[in-house]
Design a protein around this motif. Structure first.
Motif, PDB file in Angstrom:
ATOM      1  N   CYS A  16       0.849  -1.198   0.000  1.00  0.00           N
ATOM      2  CA  CYS A  16       0.000   0.000   0.000  1.00  0.00           C
ATOM      3  C   CYS A  16       0.881   1.243   0.000  1.00  0.00           C
ATOM      4  O   CYS A  16       1.851   1.338   0.745  1.00  0.00           O
ATOM      5  CB  CYS A  16      -0.909  -0.011   1.228  1.00  0.00           C
ATOM      6  SG  CYS A  16      -1.875   1.508   1.371  1.00  0.00           S
ATOM      7  N   LEU A  17       0.543   2.205  -0.847  1.00  0.00           N
ATOM      8  CA  LEU A  17       1.360   3.413  -1.007  1.00  0.00           C
ATOM      9  C   LEU A  17       0.914   4.531  -0.072  1.00  0.00           C
ATOM     10  O   LEU A  17       1.436   5.630  -0.139  1.00  0.00           O
ATOM     11  CB  LEU A  17       1.282   3.889  -2.466  1.00  0.00           C
ATOM     12  CG  LEU A  17       1.750   2.862  -3.508  1.00  0.00           C
ATOM     13  CD1 LEU A  17       1.408   3.329  -4.915  1.00  0.00           C
ATOM     14  CD2 LEU A  17       3.240   2.606  -3.376  1.00  0.00           C
ATOM     15  N   CYS A  19      -1.664   6.411  -0.050  1.00  0.00           N
ATOM     16  CA  CYS A  19      -1.956   7.556  -0.933  1.00  0.00           C
ATOM     17  C   CYS A  19      -2.712   8.657  -0.186  1.00  0.00           C
ATOM     18  O   CYS A  19      -3.589   8.375   0.626  1.00  0.00           O
ATOM     19  CB  CYS A  19      -2.858   7.124  -2.088  1.00  0.00           C
ATOM     20  SG  CYS A  19      -2.333   5.656  -2.935  1.00  0.00           S
ATOM     21  N   ALA A  22      -6.799   8.994  -1.306  1.00  0.00           N
ATOM     22  CA  ALA A  22      -6.757   7.600  -1.776  1.00  0.00           C
ATOM     23  C   ALA A  22      -7.995   7.241  -2.608  1.00  0.00           C
ATOM     24  O   ALA A  22      -9.133   7.460  -2.176  1.00  0.00           O
ATOM     25  CB  ALA A  22      -6.633   6.667  -0.584  1.00  0.00           C
ATOM     26  N   CYS A  24      -9.021   4.315  -3.309  1.00  0.00           N
ATOM     27  CA  CYS A  24      -9.759   3.203  -2.691  1.00  0.00           C
ATOM     28  C   CYS A  24     -10.848   3.749  -1.766  1.00  0.00           C
ATOM     29  O   CYS A  24     -11.981   3.276  -1.771  1.00  0.00           O
ATOM     30  CB  CYS A  24      -8.807   2.293  -1.926  1.00  0.00           C
ATOM     31  SG  CYS A  24      -7.811   3.176  -0.714  1.00  0.00           S
ATOM     32  N   ILE A  34      -9.015   3.644   4.327  1.00  0.00           N
ATOM     33  CA  ILE A  34      -8.227   2.424   4.093  1.00  0.00           C
ATOM     34  C   ILE A  34      -6.741   2.670   4.335  1.00  0.00           C
ATOM     35  O   ILE A  34      -6.063   1.859   4.982  1.00  0.00           O
ATOM     36  CB  ILE A  34      -8.504   1.904   2.658  1.00  0.00           C
ATOM     37  CG1 ILE A  34      -9.960   1.420   2.587  1.00  0.00           C
ATOM     38  CG2 ILE A  34      -7.521   0.788   2.265  1.00  0.00           C
ATOM     39  CD1 ILE A  34     -10.438   1.014   1.206  1.00  0.00           C
ATOM     40  N   ALA A  35      -6.238   3.800   3.859  1.00  0.00           N
ATOM     41  CA  ALA A  35      -4.797   4.080   4.031  1.00  0.00           C
ATOM     42  C   ALA A  35      -4.447   4.116   5.516  1.00  0.00           C
ATOM     43  O   ALA A  35      -3.437   3.545   5.949  1.00  0.00           O
ATOM     44  CB  ALA A  35      -4.451   5.395   3.349  1.00  0.00           C
ATOM     45  N   CYS A  77      -7.907   0.840  -6.590  1.00  0.00           N
ATOM     46  CA  CYS A  77      -6.570   0.954  -5.993  1.00  0.00           C
ATOM     47  C   CYS A  77      -5.547   1.304  -7.068  1.00  0.00           C
ATOM     48  O   CYS A  77      -5.502   0.688  -8.132  1.00  0.00           O
ATOM     49  CB  CYS A  77      -6.212  -0.371  -5.319  1.00  0.00           C
ATOM     50  SG  CYS A  77      -4.521  -0.428  -4.733  1.00  0.00           S
ATOM     51  N   ILE A  78      -4.699   2.272  -6.742  1.00  0.00           N
ATOM     52  CA  ILE A  78      -3.693   2.733  -7.719  1.00  0.00           C
ATOM     53  C   ILE A  78      -2.729   1.610  -8.107  1.00  0.00           C
ATOM     54  O   ILE A  78      -2.237   1.563  -9.226  1.00  0.00           O
ATOM     55  CB  ILE A  78      -2.958   3.972  -7.159  1.00  0.00           C
ATOM     56  CG1 ILE A  78      -2.235   4.703  -8.277  1.00  0.00           C
ATOM     57  CG2 ILE A  78      -1.975   3.640  -6.052  1.00  0.00           C
ATOM     58  CD1 ILE A  78      -2.372   6.189  -8.186  1.00  0.00           C
ATOM     59  N   VAL A  86      -4.117  -3.731  -4.004  1.00  0.00           N
ATOM     60  CA  VAL A  86      -3.900  -4.196  -2.628  1.00  0.00           C
ATOM     61  C   VAL A  86      -5.160  -4.916  -2.153  1.00  0.00           C
ATOM     62  O   VAL A  86      -6.274  -4.416  -2.323  1.00  0.00           O
ATOM     63  CB  VAL A  86      -3.603  -2.985  -1.697  1.00  0.00           C
ATOM     64  CG1 VAL A  86      -3.531  -3.426  -0.239  1.00  0.00           C
ATOM     65  CG2 VAL A  86      -2.318  -2.293  -2.123  1.00  0.00           C
TER      66      VAL A  86
HETATM   67  S1  SF4 Z   1      -5.357   3.199  -3.471  1.00  0.00           S
HETATM   68 FE1  SF4 Z   1      -4.294   1.240  -3.031  1.00  0.00          FE
HETATM   69  S2  SF4 Z   1      -2.208   1.890  -2.615  1.00  0.00           S
HETATM   70 FE2  SF4 Z   1      -3.448   3.746  -2.411  1.00  0.00          FE
HETATM   71  S3  SF4 Z   1      -4.045   3.852  -0.231  1.00  0.00           S
HETATM   72 FE3  SF4 Z   1      -5.635   2.700  -1.281  1.00  0.00          FE
HETATM   73  S4  SF4 Z   1      -5.029   0.550  -1.010  1.00  0.00           S
HETATM   74 FE4  SF4 Z   1      -3.185   1.796  -0.600  1.00  0.00          FE
END
Ligand code: SF4
Length: 398
Positions: A16-17, A19, A22, A24, A34-35, A77-78, A86
């Motif tokens: 997970c980045l 983000c 985010a 997500c 989520i982050a 998710c990116i 993820v």
């Molecule tokens: S988009 Fe993916 S990588 Fe970015 S915060 Fe959400 S789960 Fe993590």
């Protein structure tokens, strides 16, 4: 602090980045952070992460198992742009299971008002958790013996094991929620409304939408919602046709298959038009469910179902129109037909509201009753909003 030994979850969390903005979270109907949850998981602050999840979404445990992830967090998710997204639902499931098994849910307020919840499905349970924790006296009424609504009686246990619902039930007892099962809604609505300070109605959509074709009343025909709700065993080594291609149709077909039958989905459009999620369709295919797309049911006869072939034709304005293929009628032989073309509520909301069951009089609605058949997470979103509205109403009344 207990260390987990699940390499997969740790690997997923590490991918997970974290983000900002985010995607997500933006794609999550209930806006799960989520982050932040993944960051706490990485720091091994499991209870803190579980608490955030549960306060935001009391149905988080269930959502971690049956949300349509591909259209929500994972689909956005990116990491998924160039590879695999993820797998947050697995992390969420670990956290929620652990949190609910290891922590007591406490009453944190002192509101001495009596609230009735009619319908023990995901919307009602969400209201019960939110307002029960605030100290309101909650009584849940349901027509079925046990609580859970569609979670317990509609979704097959291979997708949602029932011990998850038992766990939620245990948590509700911790905050002194009372459950009264086997209560006929219709006969008790007035009585309930008169005896409580506010009422929530989330009675779902338990009636099947009928299909008006010849032979629909034959003995070998049943509706998916009844088939799943009543755990009907069709026997084995039969050919079972399921008409429809939504998630309930997939559940019915996969359940019939697990009973040892051949299960065939009949749908008048293409698989890409199906209202079921890709995941559900893929799992049905992996299980061995067969699909007969571009077939429209015309009648049910003793030895099977009569179908017309269909196809798309292009119109002058380039739009597509579904038409029946001439002289294509045939009988597909089968033993049972399960109709899964959608469900409706036993109550008409407009009539209910006109008869005094409305927000002005302290009656609030959410879940499938209000929106038509939807996902669990959307029912939880509705339940959250209803809980807020009910509190405002009760404060105004003071
Ligand atoms: S988009 Fe993916 S990588 Fe970015 S915060 Fe959400 S789960 Fe993590």
């Amino acid at each position: 602090m207990c260390k987990i030994n699940n390499e997969f979850l740790i690997e997923e969390a590490n991918r997970c980045l974290n983000c900002k903005n985010a995607r997500c979270q933006q794609a999550c109907p209930i806006n799960t952070d989520i982050a932040k949850v993944i960051s706490l998981f990485k720091e091994e602050k499991y209870d803190e992460a579980g608490d955030i999840l549960f306060r935001n979404n009391p149905m988080s445990l269930v959502c971690s198992l049956i949300c349509p992830f591909e259209n929500q967090c994972m689909g956005s998710c990116i990491r998924g742009i160039k590879g695999e997204p993820v797998d947050f639902p697995k992390i969420e499931n670990f956290l929620m299971d652990r949190y609910l098994k290891n922590n007591n849910i406490n009453i944190e307020g002192n509101n001495n008002k009596n609230i009735a919840i009619i319908g023990a499905g995901p919307a009602g349970l969400t209201v019960a958790f939110i307002l029960g924790r605030k100290g309101y006296n909650i009584t849940i009424f349901d027509e079925r013996e046990e609580m859970g609504g569609m979670l317990r009686y509609g979704i097959p246990s291979y997708r949602l094991p029932k011990d998850n619902i038992d766990l939620l039930e245990k948590k509700l007892l911790e905050i002194r929620v009372i459950f009264k099962g086997n209560i006929k809604f219709n006969e008790n609505l007035n009585n309930i409304r008169e005896n409580f300070d506010a009422v929530f109605m989330g009675t779902g959509t338990w009636l099947p939408k009928e299909l008006s074709i010849e032979g629909i009343n034959k003995e070998n025909v049943l509706y998916a919602v009844d088939f799943l709700k009543n755990d009907i065993n069709l026997g084995s080594n039969k050919t079972v046709v399921v008409v429809g291609a939504g998630n309930v149709a997939m559940d019915a077909a996969r359940t019939a298959l697990r009973q040892g039958n051949k299960a065939v989905i009949v749908y008048r459009r293409g698989i890409e038009d199906s209202p079921a999620t890709k995941l559900e369709i893929n799992e049905a295919l992996e299980d061995g469910v067969e699909f007969m797309t571009f077939n429209s049911p015309v009648a049910i006869v003793d030895n099977g179902i009569v179908l017309d072939k269909t196809q798309y034709i292009e119109m002058e304005d380039k739009s597509k129109k579904l038409v029946t293929v001439e002289n294509s009628r045939f009988i597909y032989e089968c033993d049972n037909v399960i109709i899964a073309v959608s469900q409706k509520s036993e109550f008409d909301l407009i009539s209910l509201r006109n008869s005094g069951f409305n927000e002005e009089n302290g009656v609030f609605f959410a879940g499938d009753l209000l929106t038509g058949p939807q996902t669990v997470v959307k029912a939880a979103v509705g339940g959250k909003q209803a809980a807020l509205d009910m509190e405002k109403y009760l404060m105004r009344k003071e």
